[in-house]
Design a protein around this motif. Structure first.
Motif, PDB file in Angstrom:
ATOM      1  N   LEU A 138       0.798  -1.183   0.044  1.00 10.88           N
ATOM      2  CA  LEU A 138       0.124  -0.170   0.189  1.00 10.88           C
ATOM      3  C   LEU A 138       0.791   1.066   0.115  1.00 10.88           C
ATOM      4  CD1 LEU A 138      -2.618  -1.134   2.914  1.00 10.88           C
ATOM      5  CD2 LEU A 138      -2.649  -1.378   0.117  1.00 10.88           C
ATOM      6  N   ARG A 139       0.591   2.210  -0.665  1.00 13.48           N
ATOM      7  CA  ARG A 139       1.424   3.490  -0.845  1.00 13.48           C
ATOM      8  C   ARG A 139       0.476   4.823  -0.898  1.00 13.48           C
ATOM      9  NH1 ARG A 139       0.159   0.148  -4.428  1.00 13.48           N
ATOM     10  NH2 ARG A 139       0.046   0.750  -6.407  1.00 13.48           N
ATOM     11  N   TRP A 140       0.793   5.957  -0.347  1.00  7.89           N
ATOM     12  CA  TRP A 140       0.301   7.090  -0.408  1.00  7.89           C
ATOM     13  C   TRP A 140       1.572   8.268  -0.502  1.00  7.89           C
ATOM     14  CZ3 TRP A 140      -0.931   3.572   3.191  1.00  7.89           C
ATOM     15  CH2 TRP A 140      -2.261   2.957   3.178  1.00  7.89           C
ATOM     16  N   HIS A 150       8.503  -9.548   8.858  1.00  4.76           N
ATOM     17  CA  HIS A 150       7.942  -9.208   9.989  1.00  4.76           C
ATOM     18  C   HIS A 150       6.581 -10.042  10.303  1.00  4.76           C
ATOM     19  CE1 HIS A 150      10.913  -6.198  10.598  1.00  4.76           C
ATOM     20  NE2 HIS A 150      10.518  -5.682   9.430  1.00  4.76           N
ATOM     21  N   GLU A 151       6.048 -10.420  11.312  1.00  2.26           N
ATOM     22  CA  GLU A 151       4.881 -10.862  11.528  1.00  2.26           C
ATOM     23  C   GLU A 151       3.701  -9.722  11.776  1.00  2.26           C
ATOM     24  OE1 GLU A 151       5.466 -13.858  14.966  1.00  2.26           O
ATOM     25  OE2 GLU A 151       6.280 -15.166  13.626  1.00  2.26           O
ATOM     26  N   ASP A 152       4.113  -8.481  11.634  1.00  6.29           N
ATOM     27  CA  ASP A 152       3.200  -7.521  11.651  1.00  6.29           C
ATOM     28  C   ASP A 152       3.504  -6.577  10.303  1.00  6.29           C
ATOM     29  OD1 ASP A 152       2.099  -7.855  14.410  1.00  6.29           O
ATOM     30  OD2 ASP A 152       4.069  -7.110  14.956  1.00  6.29           O
ATOM     31  N   GLU A 153       2.470  -5.887   9.952  1.00  6.04           N
ATOM     32  CA  GLU A 153       2.726  -4.935   8.776  1.00  6.04           C
ATOM     33  C   GLU A 153       3.921  -3.978   9.127  1.00  6.04           C
ATOM     34  OE1 GLU A 153      -1.910  -4.173   6.910  1.00  6.04           O
ATOM     35  OE2 GLU A 153      -0.994  -2.686   8.388  1.00  6.04           O
ATOM     36  N   ILE A 179       4.273   4.008   2.996  1.00  3.51           N
ATOM     37  CA  ILE A 179       3.951   2.591   2.569  1.00  3.51           C
ATOM     38  C   ILE A 179       3.481   1.920   3.711  1.00  3.51           C
ATOM     39  CG2 ILE A 179       5.728   2.799   0.593  1.00  3.51           C
ATOM     40  CD1 ILE A 179       7.529   0.875   2.278  1.00  3.51           C
ATOM     41  N   VAL A 180       2.806   0.770   3.389  1.00  5.30           N
ATOM     42  CA  VAL A 180       2.640  -0.452   4.223  1.00  5.30           C
ATOM     43  C   VAL A 180       2.974  -1.626   3.582  1.00  5.30           C
ATOM     44  CG1 VAL A 180       0.973  -1.776   5.264  1.00  5.30           C
ATOM     45  CG2 VAL A 180       0.516   0.701   5.211  1.00  5.30           C
ATOM     46  N   LEU A 181       3.987  -2.463   4.108  1.00 10.99           N
ATOM     47  CA  LEU A 181       4.278  -3.670   3.700  1.00 10.99           C
ATOM     48  C   LEU A 181       3.683  -4.808   4.460  1.00 10.99           C
ATOM     49  CD1 LEU A 181       8.233  -3.303   3.481  1.00 10.99           C
ATOM     50  CD2 LEU A 181       6.431  -2.726   1.607  1.00 10.99           C
ATOM     51  N   PRO A 182       2.896  -5.741   3.814  1.00  9.94           N
ATOM     52  CA  PRO A 182       2.118  -6.669   4.496  1.00  9.94           C
ATOM     53  C   PRO A 182       3.126  -7.566   5.250  1.00  9.94           C
ATOM     54  CG  PRO A 182       2.223  -7.158   2.087  1.00  9.94           C
ATOM     55  CD  PRO A 182       2.961  -5.951   2.433  1.00  9.94           C
ATOM     56  N   ALA A 183       2.530  -8.101   6.531  1.00 11.81           N
ATOM     57  CA  ALA A 183       3.192  -8.980   7.407  1.00 11.81           C
ATOM     58  C   ALA A 183       3.448 -10.276   6.296  1.00 11.81           C
ATOM     59  CB  ALA A 183       2.295  -9.525   8.432  1.00 11.81           C
TER      60      ALA A 183
END
Length: 187
Positions: free
Chosen positions: A35-37, A90-93, A126-130
């Protein structure tokens, strides 16, 4: 933010662009779950309310600011850059907003195992998925002031890529989200 495939044949400093000349489409980033903005960082600080809106929508409750510079890290600077650049998940975003400076987030494209390089600068979020394999490096500007956001208490546990992380439940869930079907171990 600019996204492209890295040229694996180029050698040298990880802070260099290592640009293959092949762009990566928004559609490919969407398929990878990235995800990105872009939220312009303005002197009045109006960007903060936009970041807060995204944080509220995604239930990010905590945040901190990380400054990565030679001046700030001193003798640990090069050691930390190498540590950040080691492929991990990671196990989290992983949620990052660049306030000042710039750097690279590299993510693995699962279908090819190629590195997709994301060049982020001030205003990029950005959001990188777990479960996605990734790494970070500064660019040649050697500075990044970044807001890190967390769903719960700040934790940053990196699981370096290995046969164990290939079978990690969060990695397997990520792979299932890509393929929409069962994923065999080690895929």
């Amino acid at each position: 933010m600019r996204a492209y495939y890295m040229d694996d044949d180029l050698v040298g400093d990880q802070r260099l662009p290592h640009d293959s000349g092949r762009s990566v489409s928004d559609e490919t980033l969407d398929k990878l779950g990235v995800l990105r903005w872009h939220i312009p960082v303005d002197p009045a600080g109006e960007w903060q309310s936009q970041v807060e809106t995204i944080a509220d929508e995604r239930s990010y409750r905590n945040r901190d600011i990380c400054l990565v510079t030679k001046e700030g890290m001193g003798d640990e600077f090069e050691k930390n850059l190498k540590r950040f650049y080691h492929e991990h998940m990671h196990e989290d975003e992983e949620i990052r907003f660049i306030i000042e400076g710039s750097g690279f987030f590299d993510v693995r494209e699962h279908s090819t195992d190629a590195w997709v390089r994301l060049h982020l600068s001030a205003g990029d979020m950005i959001v990188l998925p777990a479960g996605i394999y990734h790494r970070f490096s500064l660019d040649m500007g050697n500075k990044s002031r970044t807001m890190r956001l967390f769903k719960d208490e700040p934790k940053w546990i990196a699981y370096n890529r290995s046969s164990a992380t290939d079978t990690n439940p969060f990695r397997l869930d990520y792979l299932k989200s890509l393929q929409g079907q069962d994923v065999s171990v080690g895929a």
